[in-house]
Design a protein around this motif. Structure first.
Motif, short mmCIF file in Angstrom:
data_model
loop_
_atom_site.label_atom_id
_atom_site.label_comp_id
_atom_site.label_asym_id
_atom_site.label_seq_id
_atom_site.Cartn_x
_atom_site.Cartn_y
_atom_site.Cartn_z
N GLU A 88 0.74 -1.44 -0.14
CA GLU A 88 0.10 0.07 0.12
C GLU A 88 1.05 1.32 -0.08
OE1 GLU A 88 -2.53 -0.57 3.50
OE2 GLU A 88 -3.73 -1.90 2.44
N ARG A 89 1.82 1.36 0.88
CA ARG A 89 2.91 2.45 0.80
C ARG A 89 3.53 2.79 -0.40
NH1 ARG A 89 8.24 2.47 1.50
NH2 ARG A 89 8.13 0.43 2.56
N LEU A 90 4.05 1.45 -0.87
CA LEU A 90 4.88 1.77 -2.12
C LEU A 90 4.06 2.04 -3.47
CD1 LEU A 90 7.24 -1.32 -1.71
CD2 LEU A 90 7.80 1.26 -1.66
N SER A 91 2.77 1.44 -3.46
CA SER A 91 1.91 1.73 -4.64
C SER A 91 1.41 3.11 -4.47
CB SER A 91 0.60 0.95 -4.52
OG SER A 91 -0.21 0.80 -3.29
N ARG A 92 1.08 3.73 -3.53
CA ARG A 92 0.89 5.18 -3.35
C ARG A 92 2.26 6.05 -3.86
NH1 ARG A 92 -1.31 3.79 1.77
NH2 ARG A 92 0.62 4.54 2.85
N ALA A 93 3.11 5.71 -3.61
CA ALA A 93 4.41 6.35 -3.94
C ALA A 93 4.74 6.41 -5.37
CB ALA A 93 5.58 6.13 -3.13
N TRP A 94 4.20 5.24 -6.23
CA TRP A 94 4.20 5.00 -7.44
C TRP A 94 2.94 5.64 -8.40
CZ3 TRP A 94 5.28 -0.87 -6.47
CH2 TRP A 94 6.89 -0.93 -6.08
N GLN A 95 1.87 6.21 -7.47
CA GLN A 95 0.67 6.55 -8.08
C GLN A 95 0.82 7.62 -9.31
OE1 GLN A 95 -2.36 6.86 -5.52
NE2 GLN A 95 -4.02 6.89 -7.19
N SER A 96 1.75 8.71 -8.94
CA SER A 96 1.67 9.77 -9.81
C SER A 96 2.49 9.32 -11.08
CB SER A 96 2.54 10.96 -8.96
OG SER A 96 3.79 10.51 -8.70
N GLU A 97 3.77 8.25 -11.06
CA GLU A 97 4.27 7.87 -12.09
C GLU A 97 3.30 6.97 -12.99
OE1 GLU A 97 8.01 4.92 -13.33
OE2 GLU A 97 7.72 5.62 -11.40
N LEU A 98 2.54 6.30 -12.28
CA LEU A 98 1.55 5.41 -13.15
C LEU A 98 0.46 6.18 -13.80
CD1 LEU A 98 1.27 2.19 -10.78
CD2 LEU A 98 2.53 2.50 -12.90
N ASP A 99 0.01 7.11 -12.90
CA ASP A 99 -0.99 8.25 -13.54
C ASP A 99 -0.54 8.85 -14.94
OD1 ASP A 99 -2.85 7.69 -11.63
OD2 ASP A 99 -2.47 9.27 -10.51
N ALA A 100 0.91 9.22 -14.99
CA ALA A 100 1.62 9.96 -15.97
C ALA A 100 1.62 8.91 -17.11
CB ALA A 100 2.76 10.50 -15.45
N ARG A 101 1.83 7.91 -16.74
CA ARG A 101 1.81 6.72 -17.93
C ARG A 101 0.61 6.53 -18.44
NH1 ARG A 101 6.07 1.96 -16.13
NH2 ARG A 101 7.99 3.36 -15.40
N ILE A 102 -0.65 6.40 -17.69
CA ILE A 102 -1.90 6.30 -18.23
C ILE A 102 -2.29 7.66 -19.05
CG2 ILE A 102 -4.33 6.34 -17.54
CD1 ILE A 102 -3.36 4.52 -15.08
N ASP A 103 -2.00 8.71 -18.61
CA ASP A 103 -2.16 9.82 -19.32
C ASP A 103 -1.57 9.68 -20.87
OD1 ASP A 103 -3.34 12.48 -19.57
OD2 ASP A 103 -1.00 13.26 -19.51
N ALA A 104 -0.31 9.36 -20.85
CA ALA A 104 0.63 9.34 -22.06
C ALA A 104 -0.33 8.26 -22.75
CB ALA A 104 1.97 9.00 -21.92
N LEU A 105 -0.63 7.14 -22.41
CA LEU A 105 -1.38 6.15 -23.24
C LEU A 105 -2.60 6.67 -23.80
CD1 LEU A 105 -0.68 2.99 -21.23
CD2 LEU A 105 0.29 3.49 -23.47
#
Length: 153
Positions: A88-105
């Motif tokens: 849960e802690r690590l996935s919160r930290a990765w959320q902005s990077e994953l959101d940026a990837r989703i936006d790029a896709l």
């Protein structure tokens, strides 16, 4: 109920995790997992490696690099197996990077029919996006599509 052994052979880990032997060795070389050696010099993995492998594979499925995963696992005390709270802690930290990837896709998907990434097959529309062939200076291929994978476009 009989007690399960604490250590597993590489074959048992591969069978239980679905991760090929070669990948297990690769992960070990990269410091993502560890093993001990038996008296016969065979790898023996602690049973907890199965949870660590599930963590690694899940992080890879969401698009994280092995470097990102390694850095995350290094934040755990004594290189222990990740818990639900760790995930849960690590996935919160990765959320902005994953959101940026989703936006790029999403942008890539939305622009894919009108732009082929400036390779370019449409001089008419490309005059709007690539006047004077500025993208040709970047190099061959489709630089707009390459940039989309890195947060561009």
């Amino acid at each position: 109920m009989p007690r399960l052994p604490d250590s597993l052979t590489i074959g048992e880990v591969a069978d239980r995790s679905g991760v090929p032997h070669t990948t297990l060795r690769f992960y070990e070389e990269r410091g993502l997992i560890t093993s001990e050696r038996s008296a016969g010099n065979q790898r023996r993995y602690h049973r907890a490696v199965l949870r660590r492998l599930a963590f690694i594979r899940t992080a890879q499925r969401v698009g994280l690099s092995l470097e990102d995963i390694h850095a995350a696992l290094d934040t755990l005390p004594d290189r222990r197996t990740p818990t639900k709270a760790d995930w849960e802690r690590l996935s919160r930290a990765w959320q902005s990077e994953l959101d940026a990837r989703i936006d790029a896709l999403h942008r890539l998907r939305d622009n894919l029919t009108s732009c082929i990434g400036c390779g370019c097959l449409s001089l008419k529309s490309c005059q709007l996006f690539n006047a004077d062939d500025r993208l040709g200076e970047i190099g061959p291929g489709a630089p707009m599509l390459r940039a989309a994978g890195k947060g561009g476009m």
